[in-house]
Design a protein around this motif. Sequence first.
Motif, PDB file in Angstrom:
ATOM      1  N   LEU A  70       0.830  -1.204   0.000  1.00 49.57           N
ATOM      2  CA  LEU A  70       0.000   0.000   0.000  1.00 49.57           C
ATOM      3  C   LEU A  70       0.865   1.254   0.000  1.00 49.57           C
ATOM      4  O   LEU A  70       0.595   2.211  -0.729  1.00 49.57           O
ATOM      5  CB  LEU A  70      -0.928  -0.007   1.212  1.00 49.57           C
ATOM      6  CG  LEU A  70      -1.885   1.172   1.347  1.00 49.57           C
ATOM      7  CD1 LEU A  70      -2.927   1.116   0.244  1.00 49.57           C
ATOM      8  CD2 LEU A  70      -2.552   1.141   2.702  1.00 49.57           C
ATOM      9  N   LEU A  71       1.928   1.248   0.800  1.00 50.37           N
ATOM     10  CA  LEU A  71       2.822   2.409   0.840  1.00 50.37           C
ATOM     11  C   LEU A  71       3.556   2.607  -0.483  1.00 50.37           C
ATOM     12  O   LEU A  71       3.926   3.727  -0.826  1.00 50.37           O
ATOM     13  CB  LEU A  71       3.825   2.265   1.984  1.00 50.37           C
ATOM     14  CG  LEU A  71       3.240   2.385   3.381  1.00 50.37           C
ATOM     15  CD1 LEU A  71       4.300   2.113   4.426  1.00 50.37           C
ATOM     16  CD2 LEU A  71       2.597   3.741   3.593  1.00 50.37           C
ATOM     17  N   GLY A  72       3.769   1.532  -1.216  1.00 48.89           N
ATOM     18  CA  GLY A  72       4.463   1.630  -2.491  1.00 48.89           C
ATOM     19  C   GLY A  72       3.555   1.909  -3.670  1.00 48.89           C
ATOM     20  O   GLY A  72       4.029   2.016  -4.800  1.00 48.89           O
ATOM     21  N   HIS A  73       2.255   2.041  -3.442  1.00 48.54           N
ATOM     22  CA  HIS A  73       1.329   2.299  -4.541  1.00 48.54           C
ATOM     23  C   HIS A  73       1.571   3.703  -5.083  1.00 48.54           C
ATOM     24  O   HIS A  73       1.527   4.681  -4.343  1.00 48.54           O
ATOM     25  CB  HIS A  73      -0.115   2.168  -4.067  1.00 48.54           C
ATOM     26  CG  HIS A  73      -1.083   1.985  -5.182  1.00 48.54           C
ATOM     27  ND1 HIS A  73      -1.417   2.992  -6.052  1.00 48.54           N
ATOM     28  CD2 HIS A  73      -1.791   0.906  -5.563  1.00 48.54           C
ATOM     29  CE1 HIS A  73      -2.298   2.542  -6.919  1.00 48.54           C
ATOM     30  NE2 HIS A  73      -2.534   1.276  -6.651  1.00 48.54           N
ATOM     31  N   PRO A  74       1.830   3.820  -6.389  1.00 48.59           N
ATOM     32  CA  PRO A  74       2.237   5.124  -6.925  1.00 48.59           C
ATOM     33  C   PRO A  74       1.113   6.141  -7.078  1.00 48.59           C
ATOM     34  O   PRO A  74       1.368   7.341  -7.086  1.00 48.59           O
ATOM     35  CB  PRO A  74       2.819   4.760  -8.293  1.00 48.59           C
ATOM     36  CG  PRO A  74       2.145   3.494  -8.676  1.00 48.59           C
ATOM     37  CD  PRO A  74       1.870   2.763  -7.385  1.00 48.59           C
ATOM     38  N   ARG A  75      -0.135   5.718  -7.198  1.00 45.29           N
ATOM     39  CA  ARG A  75      -1.196   6.664  -7.517  1.00 45.29           C
ATOM     40  C   ARG A  75      -2.117   7.002  -6.352  1.00 45.29           C
ATOM     41  O   ARG A  75      -2.978   7.854  -6.497  1.00 45.29           O
ATOM     42  CB  ARG A  75      -2.022   6.123  -8.676  1.00 45.29           C
ATOM     43  CG  ARG A  75      -1.248   6.156  -9.981  1.00 45.29           C
ATOM     44  CD  ARG A  75      -2.095   5.711 -11.140  1.00 45.29           C
ATOM     45  NE  ARG A  75      -2.555   4.340 -11.022  1.00 45.29           N
ATOM     46  CZ  ARG A  75      -1.913   3.277 -11.472  1.00 45.29           C
ATOM     47  NH1 ARG A  75      -0.767   3.425 -12.073  1.00 45.29           N
ATOM     48  NH2 ARG A  75      -2.406   2.073 -11.330  1.00 45.29           N
ATOM     49  N   LEU A  76      -1.957   6.351  -5.213  1.00 45.77           N
ATOM     50  CA  LEU A  76      -2.821   6.665  -4.076  1.00 45.77           C
ATOM     51  C   LEU A  76      -2.303   7.893  -3.337  1.00 45.77           C
ATOM     52  O   LEU A  76      -1.093   8.028  -3.132  1.00 45.77           O
ATOM     53  CB  LEU A  76      -2.874   5.492  -3.099  1.00 45.77           C
ATOM     54  CG  LEU A  76      -3.745   4.314  -3.488  1.00 45.77           C
ATOM     55  CD1 LEU A  76      -3.642   3.224  -2.440  1.00 45.77           C
ATOM     56  CD2 LEU A  76      -5.184   4.723  -3.656  1.00 45.77           C
ATOM     57  N   PRO A  77      -3.201   8.778  -2.927  1.00 43.53           N
ATOM     58  CA  PRO A  77      -2.741   9.938  -2.156  1.00 43.53           C
ATOM     59  C   PRO A  77      -2.238   9.510  -0.771  1.00 43.53           C
ATOM     60  O   PRO A  77      -2.638   8.465  -0.243  1.00 43.53           O
ATOM     61  CB  PRO A  77      -3.985  10.823  -2.039  1.00 43.53           C
ATOM     62  CG  PRO A  77      -5.132   9.939  -2.349  1.00 43.53           C
ATOM     63  CD  PRO A  77      -4.627   8.810  -3.187  1.00 43.53           C
ATOM     64  N   LEU A  78      -1.394  10.319  -0.194  1.00 49.31           N
ATOM     65  CA  LEU A  78      -0.766   9.989   1.085  1.00 49.31           C
ATOM     66  C   LEU A  78      -1.797   9.817   2.194  1.00 49.31           C
ATOM     67  O   LEU A  78      -1.665   8.922   3.024  1.00 49.31           O
ATOM     68  CB  LEU A  78       0.256  11.066   1.466  1.00 49.31           C
ATOM     69  CG  LEU A  78       1.037  10.815   2.741  1.00 49.31           C
ATOM     70  CD1 LEU A  78       1.879   9.554   2.599  1.00 49.31           C
ATOM     71  CD2 LEU A  78       1.909  12.008   3.071  1.00 49.31           C
ATOM     72  N   TRP A  79      -2.857  10.631   2.202  1.00 51.51           N
ATOM     73  CA  TRP A  79      -3.843  10.530   3.271  1.00 51.51           C
ATOM     74  C   TRP A  79      -4.542   9.173   3.251  1.00 51.51           C
ATOM     75  O   TRP A  79      -4.868   8.629   4.301  1.00 51.51           O
ATOM     76  CB  TRP A  79      -4.862  11.661   3.204  1.00 51.51           C
ATOM     77  CG  TRP A  79      -5.740  11.631   1.987  1.00 51.51           C
ATOM     78  CD1 TRP A  79      -5.534  12.286   0.819  1.00 51.51           C
ATOM     79  CD2 TRP A  79      -6.943  10.880   1.820  1.00 51.51           C
ATOM     80  NE1 TRP A  79      -6.533  11.983  -0.078  1.00 51.51           N
ATOM     81  CE2 TRP A  79      -7.418  11.131   0.517  1.00 51.51           C
ATOM     82  CE3 TRP A  79      -7.670  10.033   2.631  1.00 51.51           C
ATOM     83  CZ2 TRP A  79      -8.576  10.566   0.026  1.00 51.51           C
ATOM     84  CZ3 TRP A  79      -8.836   9.473   2.142  1.00 51.51           C
ATOM     85  CH2 TRP A  79      -9.278   9.740   0.858  1.00 51.51           C
ATOM     86  N   SER A  80      -4.747   8.601   2.076  1.00 54.32           N
ATOM     87  CA  SER A  80      -5.409   7.296   2.020  1.00 54.32           C
ATOM     88  C   SER A  80      -4.473   6.190   2.493  1.00 54.32           C
ATOM     89  O   SER A  80      -4.911   5.213   3.100  1.00 54.32           O
ATOM     90  CB  SER A  80      -5.923   7.003   0.617  1.00 54.32           C
ATOM     91  OG  SER A  80      -4.841   6.867  -0.282  1.00 54.32           O
ATOM     92  N   LYS A  81      -3.178   6.360   2.247  1.00 55.48           N
ATOM     93  CA  LYS A  81      -2.215   5.378   2.726  1.00 55.48           C
ATOM     94  C   LYS A  81      -2.096   5.435   4.246  1.00 55.48           C
ATOM     95  O   LYS A  81      -1.969   4.406   4.905  1.00 55.48           O
ATOM     96  CB  LYS A  81      -0.847   5.620   2.097  1.00 55.48           C
ATOM     97  CG  LYS A  81      -0.812   5.401   0.605  1.00 55.48           C
ATOM     98  CD  LYS A  81       0.544   5.759   0.047  1.00 55.48           C
ATOM     99  CE  LYS A  81       0.576   5.645  -1.454  1.00 55.48           C
ATOM    100  NZ  LYS A  81       1.902   5.969  -2.001  1.00 55.48           N
ATOM    101  N   MET A  82      -2.148   6.624   4.804  1.00 55.28           N
ATOM    102  CA  MET A  82      -1.984   6.787   6.251  1.00 55.28           C
ATOM    103  C   MET A  82      -3.252   6.443   7.021  1.00 55.28           C
ATOM    104  O   MET A  82      -3.202   6.209   8.222  1.00 55.28           O
ATOM    105  CB  MET A  82      -1.559   8.223   6.581  1.00 55.28           C
ATOM    106  CG  MET A  82      -0.170   8.575   6.073  1.00 55.28           C
ATOM    107  SD  MET A  82       1.094   7.532   6.794  1.00 55.28           S
ATOM    108  CE  MET A  82       1.740   6.679   5.376  1.00 55.28           C
ATOM    109  N   THR A  83      -4.377   6.380   6.341  1.00 60.22           N
ATOM    110  CA  THR A  83      -5.634   6.034   6.998  1.00 60.22           C
ATOM    111  C   THR A  83      -5.560   4.667   7.656  1.00 60.22           C
ATOM    112  O   THR A  83      -6.106   4.463   8.736  1.00 60.22           O
ATOM    113  CB  THR A  83      -6.795   6.067   5.978  1.00 60.22           C
ATOM    114  OG1 THR A  83      -6.862   7.372   5.427  1.00 60.22           O
ATOM    115  CG2 THR A  83      -8.120   5.729   6.623  1.00 60.22           C
TER     116      THR A  83
END
Length: 188
Positions: A70-83
């Motif tokens: 998930l952290l390495g996903h290139p197109r997801l915004p940071l807020w969605s990764k940190m959720t």
Amino acid sequence: MITLLALLACALALYLLAQPRIPRGIKVLVLTAPPVAAVIWLLEAVLDESSAAVAVAAVFVVVLLALIGLLGHPRLPLWSKMTVFATVPATALAWLLVVTADDALKDPGEDPCSMYYGGVGVSKAFPPQAYCRYDSGGTHDLATGAQFVFWVCFVTSVLLLSIGLWQVARDPRALVRQFRTLPQGPPP
């Protein structure tokens, strides 16, 4: 003493997160492994539940892969990764509140079911549920708000971690990239 150790652990975690030269995969591993290792140790050494400890370890490996993906996903915004860093602990806390709502560990007569409702407390681990059962066969649900929080956070966590697993399956090199040091710019 325990409070001091907890504060030191939080300070160490913040320090680790602030270090730009440490790869994200190492950060995730160092931050998530100690609490899971403590749970595995409690299951194995204290409760003598070897099969549950193995299941927790296996789930941790899958979740760790999903989190790093998930952290390495290139197109997801940071807020969605940190959720996911908020929903996973919230899920665990809500689960704990639900399964302990009947206070089955208290002395008989002191739990909320027998004191307030005149019944016997019953709780289930998954799906998490706690309720009072009466002699007449009726029930009264306990901790319905915590159950709602559990399911919202659980579904959110599963969806985000599924995206991470998909990223790892689609691009395994993304997993490896999370363990490499980040390139540094020219010295100032």
